[in-house]
Design a protein around this motif. Structure first.
Motif, PDB file in Angstrom:
ATOM      1  N   TRP A   1       0.830  -1.264  -0.080  1.00  0.00           N
ATOM      2  CA  TRP A   1       0.053   0.189   0.113  1.00  0.00           C
ATOM      3  C   TRP A   1       0.811   1.052   0.088  1.00  0.00           C
ATOM      4  N   GLY A   2       1.874   1.189   0.771  1.00  0.00           N
ATOM      5  CA  GLY A   2       2.909   2.459   0.764  1.00  0.00           C
ATOM      6  C   GLY A   2       3.389   2.720  -0.483  1.00  0.00           C
ATOM      7  N   GLY A   3       3.712   1.657  -1.397  1.00  0.00           N
ATOM      8  CA  GLY A   3       4.485   1.975  -2.729  1.00  0.00           C
ATOM      9  C   GLY A   3       3.350   2.684  -3.422  1.00  0.00           C
ATOM     10  N   ALA A   4       2.077   2.365  -3.190  1.00  0.00           N
ATOM     11  CA  ALA A   4       0.927   2.905  -4.273  1.00  0.00           C
ATOM     12  C   ALA A   4       0.945   4.341  -3.694  1.00  0.00           C
ATOM     13  N   VAL A   5       0.935   4.576  -2.355  1.00  0.00           N
ATOM     14  CA  VAL A   5       0.738   5.965  -1.915  1.00  0.00           C
ATOM     15  C   VAL A   5       1.976   6.982  -2.303  1.00  0.00           C
ATOM     16  N   LEU A   6       3.302   6.328  -2.320  1.00  0.00           N
ATOM     17  CA  LEU A   6       4.393   7.142  -2.567  1.00  0.00           C
ATOM     18  C   LEU A   6       4.493   7.451  -4.333  1.00  0.00           C
ATOM     19  N   GLY A   7       3.886   6.275  -5.040  1.00  0.00           N
ATOM     20  CA  GLY A   7       3.764   6.447  -6.307  1.00  0.00           C
ATOM     21  C   GLY A   7       2.893   7.357  -6.858  1.00  0.00           C
ATOM     22  N   GLU A   8       1.964   7.519  -6.098  1.00  0.00           N
ATOM     23  CA  GLU A   8       0.570   8.772  -6.420  1.00  0.00           C
ATOM     24  C   GLU A   8       1.127  10.032  -5.882  1.00  0.00           C
ATOM     25  N   TYR A   9       1.721  10.442  -4.790  1.00  0.00           N
ATOM     26  CA  TYR A   9       1.968  11.424  -4.257  1.00  0.00           C
ATOM     27  C   TYR A   9       3.359  12.146  -4.847  1.00  0.00           C
ATOM     28  N   LEU A  10       4.284  11.308  -5.121  1.00  0.00           N
ATOM     29  CA  LEU A  10       5.518  11.605  -5.442  1.00  0.00           C
ATOM     30  C   LEU A  10       5.683  12.261  -7.110  1.00  0.00           C
ATOM     31  N   THR A  11       4.886  11.546  -7.741  1.00  0.00           N
ATOM     32  CA  THR A  11       4.720  11.699  -9.209  1.00  0.00           C
ATOM     33  C   THR A  11       3.941  12.892  -9.482  1.00  0.00           C
ATOM     34  N   GLY A  12       3.001  13.500  -8.482  1.00  0.00           N
ATOM     35  CA  GLY A  12       2.141  14.269  -8.946  1.00  0.00           C
ATOM     36  C   GLY A  12       2.521  15.351  -9.620  1.00  0.00           C
ATOM     37  N   GLY A  13       3.780  15.929  -9.033  1.00  0.00           N
ATOM     38  CA  GLY A  13       4.122  17.355  -9.624  1.00  0.00           C
ATOM     39  C   GLY A  13       4.687  17.128 -11.102  1.00  0.00           C
ATOM     40  N   ILE A  14       5.155  15.873 -11.249  1.00  0.00           N
ATOM     41  CA  ILE A  14       5.596  15.498 -12.690  1.00  0.00           C
ATOM     42  C   ILE A  14       4.476  15.398 -13.670  1.00  0.00           C
ATOM     43  N   TRP A  15       3.537  14.862 -13.223  1.00  0.00           N
ATOM     44  CA  TRP A  15       2.450  14.703 -14.107  1.00  0.00           C
ATOM     45  C   TRP A  15       1.453  16.088 -14.271  1.00  0.00           C
ATOM     46  N   GLY A  16       1.533  16.961 -13.093  1.00  0.00           N
ATOM     47  CA  GLY A  16       1.208  18.338 -13.677  1.00  0.00           C
ATOM     48  C   GLY A  16       1.999  19.227 -14.454  1.00  0.00           C
ATOM     49  N   LEU A  17       3.254  19.021 -14.362  1.00  0.00           N
ATOM     50  CA  LEU A  17       4.039  19.500 -15.600  1.00  0.00           C
ATOM     51  C   LEU A  17       3.861  19.222 -17.049  1.00  0.00           C
ATOM     52  N   LEU A  18       3.790  17.711 -17.116  1.00  0.00           N
ATOM     53  CA  LEU A  18       3.460  17.254 -18.286  1.00  0.00           C
ATOM     54  C   LEU A  18       2.172  17.733 -18.980  1.00  0.00           C
ATOM     55  N   ALA A  19       1.145  17.692 -17.860  1.00  0.00           N
ATOM     56  CA  ALA A  19      -0.003  17.978 -18.381  1.00  0.00           C
ATOM     57  C   ALA A  19      -0.009  19.497 -18.959  1.00  0.00           C
ATOM     58  N   ASP A  20       0.786  20.368 -18.180  1.00  0.00           N
ATOM     59  CA  ASP A  20       0.814  21.978 -18.727  1.00  0.00           C
ATOM     60  C   ASP A  20       1.533  22.058 -20.090  1.00  0.00           C
ATOM     61  N   TRP A  21       2.525  21.264 -20.329  1.00  0.00           N
ATOM     62  CA  TRP A  21       3.317  21.129 -21.275  1.00  0.00           C
ATOM     63  C   TRP A  21       2.760  20.399 -22.716  1.00  0.00           C
ATOM     64  N   TYR A  22       2.269  19.053 -22.480  1.00  0.00           N
ATOM     65  CA  TYR A  22       1.642  18.386 -23.595  1.00  0.00           C
ATOM     66  C   TYR A  22       0.261  18.283 -23.444  1.00  0.00           C
ATOM     67  N   GLY A  23      -0.527  18.527 -22.555  1.00  0.00           N
ATOM     68  CA  GLY A  23      -1.943  18.375 -22.581  1.00  0.00           C
ATOM     69  C   GLY A  23      -2.360  17.081 -21.973  1.00  0.00           C
ATOM     70  N   PRO A  24      -3.443  16.498 -21.459  1.00  0.00           N
ATOM     71  CA  PRO A  24      -3.871  15.480 -20.805  1.00  0.00           C
ATOM     72  C   PRO A  24      -3.848  14.170 -21.649  1.00  0.00           C
ATOM     73  N   ARG A  25      -3.701  14.246 -23.013  1.00  0.00           N
ATOM     74  CA  ARG A  25      -3.620  13.007 -23.761  1.00  0.00           C
ATOM     75  C   ARG A  25      -2.449  12.159 -23.333  1.00  0.00           C
ATOM     76  N   VAL A  26      -1.336  12.831 -22.943  1.00  0.00           N
ATOM     77  CA  VAL A  26       0.091  11.845 -22.937  1.00  0.00           C
ATOM     78  C   VAL A  26      -0.210  11.297 -21.290  1.00  0.00           C
ATOM     79  N   LEU A  27      -0.988  12.089 -20.524  1.00  0.00           N
ATOM     80  CA  LEU A  27      -1.036  11.580 -19.359  1.00  0.00           C
ATOM     81  C   LEU A  27      -2.118  10.449 -19.204  1.00  0.00           C
ATOM     82  N   SER A  28      -3.173  10.461 -20.026  1.00  0.00           N
ATOM     83  CA  SER A  28      -4.200   9.254 -20.108  1.00  0.00           C
ATOM     84  C   SER A  28      -3.519   7.901 -20.871  1.00  0.00           C
ATOM     85  N   ILE A  29      -2.602   8.175 -21.771  1.00  0.00           N
ATOM     86  CA  ILE A  29      -1.978   7.022 -22.329  1.00  0.00           C
ATOM     87  C   ILE A  29      -0.957   6.394 -21.191  1.00  0.00           C
ATOM     88  N   SER A  30      -0.358   7.158 -20.620  1.00  0.00           N
ATOM     89  CA  SER A  30       0.681   6.760 -19.706  1.00  0.00           C
ATOM     90  C   SER A  30      -0.116   6.134 -18.550  1.00  0.00           C
TER      91      SER A  30
END
Length: 547
Positions: free
Chosen positions: A47-76
């Motif tokens: 469970w801790g692995g899921a929590v860290l994966g969610e919170y620690l990557t949030g900033g990265i996904w936010g930047l990718l969403a700003d740069w490339y839009g939601p499509r890249v995030l949905s595919i990933s």
């Protein structure tokens, strides 16, 4: 609304409604513990692995969403969900096959594949946690771009559906993936289904959630200046005032923002982190969210511990096990445990969702900053009080609502630490924890944006969410460590599964010593909430008339 926009809305809704799949963990977590031959510390590490994966990557996904839009995030997200859940399902199948070959003769720690399956499952869940963040950011990004004139609705919609994910998926799991023989969950099939469902949902959504960002405008000297979407600055022509060619930051710096006690003049990261109110809010996020997610991840084990204490080896009488419930559970705790676990997940999800909706609405209506304008820079200054609000004249600070959330969780943890003896009191406990958890997650960002402004809200809120990650991992591992220690001391390890769904001699370790399995963990959570309450009181006294 155009047909494509309708499809985009449908994809946003589907993505949000399925993104929170990890919060079904109490439903299938005990099955993984049993099938993979894990102890509870290893289970909560997953469970801790899921929590860290969610919170620690949030900033990265936010930047990718700003740069490339939601499509890249949905595919990933689709790839991570599909691969992650299929790997976990495969690991569960392999473990069950080993158990079948050895005819249940290997205890959890002696299974040759247990450690390898554990490592694979932790890595897979970390990827799934990252997929949760990617899926959620994709939905929110697409929603805010599509409904750019209604930012509140654009954020509240995906957030509400995200909160309902566990309720929806748990209902699906109970309805279609219950084992008719044992009454327990067919975990491999359910996990495989989750991988396929979330993979297809996100891949399909990638087609229609590619919403382009709108061109922003700034009003300077009465003129509307259009900002380039790349953030370089406004379009300037021969009719633009020479005094209006400053960049975006210069313009935003002129926006009035009332300064509250403890809020620094500087907007730098160091100034934010050194602000005493930030430390109080951070402690609240660490303890309030951390302990809340401990319950989200471990309530299934609480059910098994309470039921097991009354059904194992005739330790207690039927009256001690709440009469009818004892008779229903006596043949084996598999069916009854699955039903109660599912109910607790649904109650937590419903309470969490309703408290976010009602808490956010209530704070916007009755908070001091909502009943009077405090300057053009205030996030809530544009709110117009309703007629009933003006007649009643009710004013309740967001900080007061936060104190209520703390007191509610304190009551729940006091009961879990000193009063809970049967599963009969679990529904009230789950509702209290769900309400408190939802209020904290709703009100803290509202306090941050109203006190520190919107310019760096993403950064400020992102920093506070790291407290959530630390708290969730710490408390979940604390619960597991305490439960394993009690089980070892009391000799109450049970595992595997028999033909009737009850624990058998093989499989992972599960504490069946009743409330003793979790009481120390809630005592620690209770102490932490007391410290959070003490830390927040000075902020409440200083800010309650403003926020």
């Amino acid at each position: 609304m155009k047909a494509r926009d309708v499809l985009t809305v449908a994809c946003i809704a589907a993505t949000s409604l399925t993104a929170g799949s990890i919060f079904c963990f109490p439903l299938f977590g005990p099955a993984l513990t049993r099938d993979l031959g894990l102890n509870l510390t290893q289970t909560n590490t997953i469970w801790g692995g899921a929590v860290l994966g969610e919170y620690l990557t949030g900033g990265i996904w936010g930047l990718l969403a700003d740069w490339y839009g939601p499509r890249v995030l949905s595919i990933s997200a689709g790839l991570l969900f599909l691969v992650g859940y299929q790997l976990i399902s495969h690991a569960d199948v392999v473990a069950l096959n080993v158990d079948a070959i050895t005819d249940g003769g290997l205890e959890g720690g002696d299974r040759p594949m247990a450690w390898g399956m554990f490592v694979l499952t932790v890595a897979s869940f970390a990827g799934i946690g990252a997929a949760v963040a990617a899926s959620y950011f994709a939905a929110v990004t697409a929603s805010t771009r599509l409904f750019r004139t209604r930012p509140g609705l654009a954020i509240a919609g995906p957030l509400t559906l995200f909160s309902l994910s566990s309720l929806f998926l748990t209902s699906v799991g109970i309805t279609f993936f219950s084992d008719h023989t044992s009454g327990d969950l067919r975990a491999p099939s359910f996990l495989s289904f989750l991988g396929a469902l979330l993979g297809v949902t996100n891949f399909f959504s990638a087609i229609f959630m590619d919403v382009k960002p709108p061109q922003e405008k700034a009003i300077v000297d009465g003129r509307a200046l259009e900002w380039d979407t790349d953030g370089e600055g406004p379009h300037v022509n021969e009719r633009t005032s020479l005094l209006s060619t400053g960049d975006r930051e210069a313009h935003e710096a002129t926006v009035e923002r009332p300064l509250l006690p403890g809020v620094p003049d500087s907007q730098s990261v160091s100034a934010f982190l050194l602000s005493p109110p930030v430390w109080a809010l951070g402690l609240l996020m660490l303890v309030g969210v951390g302990a809340g997610e401990m319950v989200l991840s471990s309530v299934g084990n609480m059910v098994v511990s309470l039921l097991g204490n009354h059904t194992a080896e005739g330790k207690t009488s039927p009256s001690a096990a709440s009469g009818v419930l004892y008779l229903a559970a006596a043949p084996g705790i598999g069916p009854i445990a699955l039903s109660i676990r599912a109910n607790q997940v649904k109650l937590l999800a419903a309470a969490n969702t309703l408290s976010r909706l009602l808490g956010g609405l209530l704070s916007d209506v009755v908070a001091p900053s909502a009943t009077r304008g405090r300057g053009t820079g205030d996030f809530y200054a544009s709110h117009q009080p309703s007629l009933m609000e003006r007649l009643a004249g009710i004013t309740i600070s967001r900080l007061t609502l936060l104190l209520f959330a703390i007191l509610l969780s304190l009551a729940a943890y006091v009961w879990a630490a000193f009063g809970m003896a049967t599963v009969d009191s679990l529904p009230a406990f789950s509702i209290a924890v769900g309400v408190s958890y939802g209020l904290v997650f709703t009100l803290v960002p509202a306090v941050v944006v109203a006190s520190f402004g919107t310019e760096h809200f993403g950064r400020n809120w992102g920093l506070l969410t790291y407290c959530c990650a630390v708290g969730s991992l710490t408390y979940s591992l604390l619960y597991a460590t305490v439960s394993d220690a009690v089980a070892s001391r009391e000799g109450e390890h049970r595992g595997g599964h028999s033909s009737d769904g009850s624990p058998a001699g093989s499989g992972g370790a599960t504490c069946l010593a009743g409330p003793a399995c979790f009481q120390p963990s809630f005592i620690v959570a209770l102490i932490g909430m007391v410290f959070a309450l003490v830390a927040l009181l000075p902020v409440w006294r200083s800010w309650r008339s403003h926020l």
